[in-house]
Design a protein around this motif. Structure first.
Motif, PDB file in Angstrom:
ATOM      1  N   SER B  37       2.906   0.490  -1.032  1.00 37.78           N
ATOM      2  CA  SER B  37       4.047   0.119  -1.873  1.00 37.78           C
ATOM      3  C   SER B  37       4.645   1.371  -2.474  1.00 37.78           C
ATOM      4  O   SER B  37       3.925   2.325  -2.787  1.00 37.78           O
ATOM      5  N   SER B  39       8.084   2.718  -5.012  1.00 30.29           N
ATOM      6  CA  SER B  39       9.330   2.491  -5.738  1.00 30.29           C
ATOM      7  C   SER B  39      10.041   3.816  -5.912  1.00 30.29           C
ATOM      8  O   SER B  39       9.404   4.848  -6.127  1.00 30.29           O
ATOM      9  N   SER B  44      11.919  -1.199  -5.960  1.00 29.74           N
ATOM     10  CA  SER B  44      10.853  -1.280  -4.979  1.00 29.74           C
ATOM     11  C   SER B  44      11.457  -1.095  -3.586  1.00 29.74           C
ATOM     12  O   SER B  44      12.336  -1.843  -3.177  1.00 29.74           O
ATOM     13  N   ASP B  47       7.098  -2.680   0.021  1.00 33.61           N
ATOM     14  CA  ASP B  47       6.328  -3.664  -0.721  1.00 33.61           C
ATOM     15  C   ASP B  47       5.141  -4.124   0.122  1.00 33.61           C
ATOM     16  O   ASP B  47       5.305  -4.902   1.058  1.00 33.61           O
TER      17      ASP B  47
END
Lengths: 364, 485
Positions: B37, B39, B44, B47
């Motif tokens: 994941s 960001s 984001s 994911d």
């Protein structure tokens, strides 16, 4: 031809050119001295080591007493040269010429690195605010009559390095320093410091002339101690930059690519920026702001030797030295002394425009 | 599909290898993304992405703009560190390695590169050796060998001394691939390797990557062109909104359902008639039907012009029946028409005729192009004869294009009696006039079904018809059997 061969060839050739320019320049002035005489004086003045003798003894901790090696020098040439000529060349002209050579060397080196680093043809050594920083330090010292250790030069050097560091901090976020941000932060700080300098100028009163002279870039009144200081400071950073020439080449492909090719991008950028700033600060602190050397010389040399920094960096540095010696000779040989910064800009700007119009200068 | 569902992640192309080379079944895959994941700036981007890529696999990374393809590649080569999860390349966590060590495992071919200093091509390729050289190392034999080999494979030897700023886009792309090859890494990443290339260089580039993969390199490429991706890649990963929507065999990943979900676009998936690869044709957004609905009977290219004109004028279109592969069938697909097709060289059968009749009935106006009529497509004209409002485009006399004998003349005579005959240039104005009539009639008659007939579902109907041509059953509306082969 391998890179090493090309680097060596260009370096030797440009060193020869520098020597020639120095000899010719040392003969020019109120009293004209023929180049042969100058060459004789210089040859005489260079001590040549002929042997090592072990004399005396030094006591070292743990090791005990060790004989100290001592170099023996002789001056093998005993040319007969008129005494006044010898004094004029060695004591009056040579410090200034050598200082010009060192400053030119430093500015062209830093300019080459900054143009590569920023991938921007308008980058010059002072792009991150080094020159403005130095100017603030120097002008403040003059105007406020501060007495600081190492005087004017020390204040200029320290404020220059501090400025570069502040610009770097302002442009950094999360351990990354985008060059575009760095450029803009540099411009902003330069503008701000320009305001500070203007304010100080208003307060300068009697010392205005001295301040303006400093700001325009000058090599008059150069002393052997200034030459010694620069000669001591410059070699280490220059070697560091030379060792990183290959990394600088890869950085030219862009940071993303450089990272994919195994360069520790942020660390390399920090190192290049810090080193180039120290080199610039050292030069600017003794000579004031001399423009265009760091901008034009790397461009010219890139046309001649190509973009590879392993060749370009030493070639540019040596050519920068010759360029500044030559322009300073023009500056001091007229009726009245002109600040050398005026001459470099007057010569450099039209030449740069010529290159620009003939499309020889490309964006790095 | 079950092959791909190892643990929570997706396993691409590793099956054969792990069976052969590793009796315990836990050999390190070339690439293992575990729950990655990431960001950026509070958004984001990736994911919980998990995927395994086996050695010697060519994986295509597809997905809409902003799906996270480039970010995923940058995470793979270590440029971006994930917030969570790990990225392992041949067993090593790339983010724990120095940039240099990571660059000996993963080479990246960038989408664009700012090669603005005019280094000679060979110098640029030599920079690929950077991760293998110490700061004070000289240039060694094996560096030369690697560079020579890379330049030979990419056929850039002849450019060696040219400044890289002066070679063409396709050549520069090959130079960048050569630079990546000189890194001698087990994994090769390519970001849009075909984006700025002409069709010849697109193919050559991907052929080159395929050859490298055949020799054991593992390649991951972000590719915009779904059809190129389907043709060249061993497996595809479809990213959407930072998640893997589907991964595995190209035929399984490129389903109309997936494409609709990921790209928010209607597309028809078929088999390419020449290569046999999965072939995606995107359709324009379905018209809102404000201008009315037109059915076009054409064939052999006679209807293409009418289709394009009417589509541009905002009509919802249907077309057919046409042989699969007919020029007009392609034109109809391009404009998103609801298309009825029959297999190549087959006549219009009863099922197809029924399908055409239903579309003629739904249409406000039916247009019969200047089509050549034979026994095979006479049924189209028969169906058109039922139209309420009919337009005949005539460029040649019917006798010159009738191959159906007296039957042909009989049917066409019926059309002429009922329809309006126009020259091609008058088509739009006449259709517009008739469509208005149709609307007025509908309003007057209180028949409100017209709008309902042409909702968003129309493109689906067309898509289903196109699929169904594979098994010759018009009206079959299940998509599942498309991949049964």
């Amino acid at each position: 031809m391998s890179v090493r061969t090309r680097a060596t060839t260009w370096s030797l050739g440009l060193s020869g050119l520098l020597l020639l320019v120095v000899v010719v320049s040392a003969g020019i002035g109120a009293v004209t001295i023929p180049p042969r005489t100058v060459a004789a004086i210089l040859a005489d003045a260079v001590p040549i080591p002929v042997g090592v003798s072990l004399g005396g003894a030094t006591v070292l901790p743990l090791v005990g007493s060790v004989p100290t090696p001592t170099l023996e020098f002789v001056s093998p040439f005993a040319f007969s040269v008129p005494r006044p000529a010898r004094i004029i060349v060695l004591s009056v002209r040579l410090p200034r010429i050598l200082l010009a050579a060192l400053v030119g060397f430093a500015l062209a080196t830093a300019g080459t690195v900054m143009q590569g680093f920023f991938r921007n043809p308008m980058a010059d050594p002072s792009i991150v605010g080094v020159s403005s920083g130095a100017a603030v330090g120097a002008v403040a010292t003059i105007v406020l009559s501060l007495s600081i250790p190492f005087g004017l030069e020390g204040a200029a050097f320290v404020s220059a390095v501090v400025t570069a560091f502040v610009v770097y901090l302002l442009a950094s976020e999360n351990g990354r320093t985008p060059v575009a941000t760095l450029l803009l932060a540099g411009v902003a700080i330069q503008t701000f410091l320009g305001a500070v300098i203007s304010f100080l100028l208003l307060q300068s009163g009697e010392s205005l002339r001295q301040v303006v002279f400093w700001l325009m870039g000058h090599l008059a009144g150069a002393t052997w101690s200034e030459v010694g200081m620069l000669a001591l400071v410059l070699p280490l950073p220059f070697v560091v930059l030379l060792v990183h020439a290959r990394d600088l080449n890869v950085l030219l492909l862009g940071e993303e690519d450089a990272h994919a090719l195994g360069i520790e991008v942020e660390r390399t950028k920090q190192l290049l920026l810090a080193t180039a700033s120290v080199v610039t600060a050292a030069a600017v602190s003794v000579s004031g702001v001399i423009g265009f050397v760091g901008l034009v010389v790397p461009h010219m040399l890139r046309l001649l030797v190509g973009p590879d920094h392993r060749v370009l960096l030493p070639a540019s540095a040596l050519a920068g030295a010759s360029f500044l010696v030559a322009t300073d000779t023009v500056a001091r040989s007229g009726g009245a002394e002109i600040p050398v910064g005026v001459v470099t800009a007057a010569v450099g700007a039209p030449f740069f425009l010529y290159l620009l119009r003939t499309r020889e200068v490309r964006s790095p | 599909m079950s092959d791909f569902d190892r643990s929570s992640g997706t396993d691409l192309g590793a099956d054969a290898d792990s069976a052969d080379s590793d009796p315990f079944g836990d050999a390190d895959p070339a690439i293992r993304l575990d729950d990655v994941s990431l960001s950026l700036g509070g958004h984001s981007i990736l994911d919980a992405v998990s995927v395994d890529v086996g050695e010697g696999t060519f994986v295509g990374l597809i997905g809409p703009n902003g799906a996270g393809k480039t970010t995923l590649l940058r995470t793979l080569n270590g440029a971006l560190a994930p917030d969570e999860g790990s990225v392992r390349v041949v067993g090593e966590d790339v983010h724990a390695l120095s940039s240099k060590a990571a660059s000996r495992l993963v080479a990246t071919v960038p989408q664009t590169t700012s090669v603005t200093f005019d280094f000679p091509v060979r110098d640029v390729v030599e920079m690929g050796r950077t991760p293998h050289r110490g700061r004070f190392d000289g240039w060694r034999e094996r560096d030369t060998a690697a560079v020579d080999d890379a330049m030979r494979r990419t056929a850039v030897e002849s450019l060696a001394d040219r400044p890289v700023t002066e070679v063409s886009g396709g050549e520069r792309q090959r130079v960048l691939i050569a630079r990546a090859l000189a890194q001698e890494t087990p994994v090769l990443l390519l970001d849009e390797p075909t984006a700025s290339l002409d069709i010849n260089h697109q193919v050559r580039t991907l052929e080159l990557v395929s050859d490298l993969v055949a020799d054991g390199t593992t390649a991951v490429a972000a590719i915009h062109d779904l059809n190129l991706a389907a043709h060249y890649c061993d497996a595809l990963v479809l990213l959407s909104g930072g998640r893997i929507l589907s991964a595995g065999d190209p035929a399984a990943v490129l389903s109309e359902e997936h494409l609709r979900e990921a790209f928010d676009a209607e597309a028809v998936v078929s088999r390419h008639p020449v290569t046999g690869s999965v072939y995606v044709t995107a359709l324009p957004p379905s018209s809102d039907d404000a201008n009315g609905r037109v059915h076009v009977v054409g064939g052999g290219g006679t209807g293409a012009r009418a289709l394009h004109l009417l589509s541009a004028a905002g009509y919802a279109l249907s077309a057919g029946a046409l042989n699969e592969g007919d020029t007009d069938a392609e034109a109809a697909r391009r404009v998103g028409a609801d298309l009825v097709t029959v297999p190549p060289y087959s006549p219009v059968d009863d099922a197809a005729r029924a399908a055409v009749e239903s579309r003629v009935e739904a249409a406000d106006v039916t247009v019969v192009a200047d089509v050549e009529v034979g026994d095979g497509n006479l049924a189209n004209l028969g169906a058109a004869a039922e139209a309420d409002r009919l337009v005949l485009v005539e460029e040649r006399p019917f006798s010159e294009r009738n191959y159906a004998g007296d039957d042909g003349f009989a049917v066409y005579e019926r059309l002429r009696e009922r329809g309006t005959i126009v020259e091609p240039g008058d088509l739009l104005s006449v259709v517009g006039e008739l469509a208005c009539d149709s609307f007025r009639e509908r309003d007057a008659g209180g028949d409100g079904t017209g709008d309902g007939e042409t909702g968003p579902g129309d493109a689906d109907a067309g898509a289903n018809d196109a699929e169904s041509t594979h098994d010759d059953a018009v009206g079959d509306d299940t998509a599942a059997d498309l991949f049964s082969d």
